[in-house]
Design an enzyme around this catalytic site. Structure first.
Site, PDB file in Angstrom:
ATOM      1  N   TYR A 210       0.810  -1.225   0.000  1.00  0.00           N
ATOM      2  CA  TYR A 210       0.000   0.000   0.000  1.00  0.00           C
ATOM      3  C   TYR A 210       0.839   1.270   0.000  1.00  0.00           C
ATOM      4  CZ  TYR A 210      -4.384  -2.356   1.378  1.00  0.00           C
ATOM      5  OH  TYR A 210      -5.524  -3.106   1.412  1.00  0.00           O
ATOM      6  N   SER A 241      -1.822  -5.609  -7.127  1.00  0.00           N
ATOM      7  CA  SER A 241      -1.801  -4.545  -6.120  1.00  0.00           C
ATOM      8  C   SER A 241      -2.410  -5.086  -4.834  1.00  0.00           C
ATOM      9  CB  SER A 241      -2.624  -3.354  -6.593  1.00  0.00           C
ATOM     10  OG  SER A 241      -3.996  -3.702  -6.596  1.00  0.00           O
ATOM     11  N   ASP A 242      -2.108  -4.426  -3.718  1.00  0.00           N
ATOM     12  CA  ASP A 242      -2.886  -4.712  -2.521  1.00  0.00           C
ATOM     13  C   ASP A 242      -4.252  -4.060  -2.741  1.00  0.00           C
ATOM     14  OD1 ASP A 242      -3.800  -5.554  -0.094  1.00  0.00           O
ATOM     15  OD2 ASP A 242      -2.140  -4.766   1.074  1.00  0.00           O
ATOM     16  N   TRP A 243      -5.207  -4.482  -1.933  1.00  0.00           N
ATOM     17  CA  TRP A 243      -6.605  -4.098  -2.164  1.00  0.00           C
ATOM     18  C   TRP A 243      -6.839  -2.573  -2.048  1.00  0.00           C
ATOM     19  CZ3 TRP A 243      -5.401  -8.513  -3.463  1.00  0.00           C
ATOM     20  CH2 TRP A 243      -6.282  -9.540  -3.747  1.00  0.00           C
ATOM     21  N   ALA A 245      -5.018  -0.252  -3.399  1.00  0.00           N
ATOM     22  CA  ALA A 245      -3.765   0.490  -3.222  1.00  0.00           C
ATOM     23  C   ALA A 245      -3.559   1.515  -4.330  1.00  0.00           C
ATOM     24  CB  ALA A 245      -2.600  -0.487  -3.219  1.00  0.00           C
TER      25      ALA A 245
END
Ligand code: BGC
Length: 721
Positions: A210, A241-243, A245
């Site tokens: 993130y 990607s992170d959720w 991000a």
């Protein structure tokens, strides 16, 4: 590759865009409408070309999906394994591989393609809320264990995802904070574990973090995702990607973040934007080329064409939960760390035990957030001790049961459910028994066992206050009173630490006779605790992270950044001096050092041989069990570099080895090979090994060095990236 190119050539532009953006997430965490309810994410299918929706699900302590589904009588429980910090405490690569295999099987048999694990950020500060989900403060331990785990998961035909890449070392403002860190500290500490895992574990995917890294979101950093990860390390999987991000999907694709998760609609401050639309526009306006998009699609498909969904695998929804429960138990046993033992453990059979602490019933199996799990059962500490036939004071047990029941009915202590579906129980005061009552209990029993529990999780960091890093006043009072009363009768006191990352111990440890760090051991917790207490099993875990004496000793004093109340930036002033690298170099004594852990038996080290052959440092030594019980020993190989141009920590871990179960009198000879390149420091341009006399230090911990020898590097060596 040909097949991938063929597919890409048949995809329309719209379809390509769909493939790089997830389908979105109607619930905040876990999609109830997914093919696998409760999975964290899913990709768009392109049925015309036989491309299915790929399913991605958390996480590091076991597969996280919904255990039940609407209108469906079947259950979808998964195994709750020990949290990662406990898995790391085993220092056992084979075991991590076995745990990985078990999780991989559950992943596959529940119809999931990629397990969003392992998480492997460095424990920069003991207060990071997700340290329980991460392995260690040391990159070699982290990287080696992650590699083993990834190999295990992927042997089952599903993918692993190493996360969060990189320097996501705090939860406070994780989605916006700018992490300022030198390239040397990045290369030697924060990237190193990922580098090892990429090269040795070959994960299908990497999750970008993130946070910003030196001014750029990790998911939008071409330097990180293309230069370092792909070019230098040869990563061949895909990056997600992170959720939610980052703040720019087009920049993400350009930077090499192939898949944007969870996809579709996301929020930047208060503005809701649609990633698919933004990518379409950028393509139209020439701000994004189709080649870049093709590259991302290729990276994703190349990997996911091997996934079960693509192959049309008929999953059973019936993984072998019984077999996996045994693995969770075994892993937990090896991860228990005996911190203190003054003639109290293991307990003599039949010892009358007074069990204190609400954690005996409300045992914490793991942390909260995406690293949580939904197992069929969790054996509490009390249940485990009862099941194993330990002799408990029944009256005291009943007082705890009644107390907890009564308190949980009050408004103040009522359990609530967080956004991940975890039941959060406000901490109960631990001092409800009077001194007189405790005296009575001390008369009747021979030993007191006190449970101290902590829970933490995603989205927030822990605090250096009482009730969190420090014991609360009521916990302290319990320990003081119980110790006083039991000791008055010449009886012993043991504390069980049911925690996910370090707490302060130094100020109260002298009050008690034994301390057993049982972490958050997952569903088999109570059995693990009972078997170690009774001596059925001999603890062989060692600390993967330093337990500082006091929070003020922690080198990352800038945590969690500035301004303190709402940090936008965090500067890693301590640079490479993270964990023992700091404590050892600057002579700061911790409560319990990195690599520390006792056993019910004793081991002797001997016969060290060191030789340098070509570019390989060969080290061998022998460990003998000189005690009276069988057990395993974790030994650690540290290297101390000579003083040269570059400042170096006092020593660095370069290898480690856990013996097999050694019977009394039995020995094992250990041989490890360390490539000379692994001794290098980053000097701003590349890796360099300076000339001079190096010391090989074989330790039972980082501060209990048992054997030493020297070797010489005749000439400075330089290595490229
Ligand atoms: C976490 C990730 C997780 C993802 C999906 C994020 O909030 O940081 O570790 O995999 O959610 O649940």
């Amino acid at each position: 590759m040909e097949k991938v190119n063929e597919i890409v050539s048949q995809l329309t532009l719209e379809e390509k865009i769909k493939l790089v953006v997830g389908v979105g997430l109607p619930g905040l965490f876990g999609n109830p409408h997914s093919r696998v309810a409760g999975a964290a994410g899913e990709t768009h299918p392109i049925p015309r070309l036989g491309i299915p929706a790929f399913v991605l699900a958390d996480g590091p302590a076991g597969l996280r999906i919904n255990p039940t589904r609407e209108g469906d009588d079947n259950t979808y429980y998964t195994t709750a394994f020990p949290v990662e910090i406990m898995l790391a405490s085993t220092w056992n690569k084979e075991l991590l591989e076995e745990v990985g295999k078990a999780m991989g099987e559950e992943t596959r048999e529940y119809g999931v393609d990629v397990l969003l694990a392992p998480a492997m950020n460095i424990h920069r500060n003991p207060l990071c809320g997700r340290n329980f989900e991460y392995y260690s403060e040391d990159p070699v331990l982290s990287g080696e264990l992650a590699s083993a785990f990834v190999r295990g998961v992927q042997s089952q035909g599903v993918g692993a995802c190493i996360k969060h890449f990189v320097a996501n070392n705090q939860e406070t403002n994780r989605m916006i904070v700018d992490t300022i860190v030198s390239e040397r500290a990045l290369r030697e500490v924060y990237l190193k574990g990922f580098e090892i895992a990429v090269k040795k574990g070959k994960p299908w995917s990497v999750m970008s973090a993130y946070n910003k890294l030196n001014g750029k979101y990790c998911s939008q950093s071409e330097w990180l995702l293309k230069k370092v990860l792909r070019k230098e390390w040869g990563f061949e999987g895909f990056v997600m990607s992170d959720w939610y991000a980052g703040d720019n999907p087009v920049e993400q694709l350009k930077a090499g973040n192939d898949l944007i998760m969870p996809g579709k609609v996301y929020q930047v401050n208060t503005e809701r934007r649609d990633e698919i639309e933004e990518i379409q526009e950028a393509l139209k306006e020439g701000k994004l080329s189709e080649e870049v998009l093709d590259e991302c699609v290729r990276n994703i498909l190349k990997v996911l064409m091997n996934a079960p969904s693509f192959k049309g695998y008929k999953y059973s929804n019936k993984p072998n939960l019984d077999a996996h429960a045994k693995i969770a138990y075994k892993a937990g046993l090896e991860g228990v760390v005996l911190l203190k033992n003054e003639n109290v453990l293991p307990l003599i059979e039949g010892t009358p035990i007074a069990l204190f602490g609400t954690g005996q019933i409300e045992t914490v199996k793991g942390g909260t957030g995406s690293g949580d799990t939904h197992p069929r059962y969790t054996i509490s500490i009390l249940e485990g001790m009862e099941e194993r036939g330990l002799k408990l004071d029944g009256e005291l047990v009943n007082s705890y049961k009644e107390y907890i029941k009564k308190m949980r009915e009050t408004e103040e202590y009522k359990p609530r459910t967080d956004s991940w579906g975890t039941v959060i129980k406000p901490k109960l005061p631990e001092n409800f028994l009077s001194e007189r009552e405790i005296k009575k209990i001390a008369k009747k029993n021979d030993v007191a066992v006190i449970v101290i529990s902590r829970i933490s999780g995603e989205g927030y960091d822990r605090k250096p206050i009482k009730g969190d890093f420090y014991l609360s006043d009521d916990e302290m009072e319990l320990i003081q009173t119980v110790s006083r009363e039991f000791h008055e009768f010449g009886k012993k006191v043991v504390v069980l630490l049911n925690i996910g990352s370090p707490i302060e111990i130094a100020s109260w440890r002298d009050l008690v006779d034994g301390i057993l760090l049982v972490w958050q051991a997952g569903q088999e917790m109570g059995r693990i605790v009972a078997d170690v207490l009774s001596g059925e099993a001999n603890p062989s875990g060692k600390l993967p992270t330093t337990f500082p004496k006091d929070y003020h000793d922690v080198p990352s004093w800038t945590f969690p950044g500035e301004p303190r109340d709402n940090p936008l930036k965090v500067v890693y002033e301590e640079d490479i001096y993270v964990g023992y690298r700091y404590y050892d170099t600057f002579g700061v004594e911790p409560a319990y050092e990195f690599g520390y852990g006792l056993s019910y038996t004793k081991f002797e080290y001997g016969n060290l041989k060191v030789s340098l052959e070509n570019d390989l440092l060969k080290v061998s030594y022998t460990i003998t069990n000189v005690g009276e019980r069988s057990g395993k020993e974790v030994s650690q190989v540290y290297i101390k570099a000579p003083k040269g141009k570059i400042d170096k920590p006092l020593q660095e871990l370069k290898a480690f080895y856990k013996t097999k179960e050694l019977n009394p009198g039995e020995s094992e000879t250990i041989s490890v090979g360390i490539p000379i390149r692994d001794l290098a420091s980053f000097d701003g341009n590349g890796w360099i090994v300076e000339e001079g006399e190096y010391e090989v230090r074989i330790g039972a911990s980082s501060r209990d060095i048992r054997l030493k020898d020297m070797f010489k590097i005749e000439e400075e060596r330089k290595f490229g990236m």
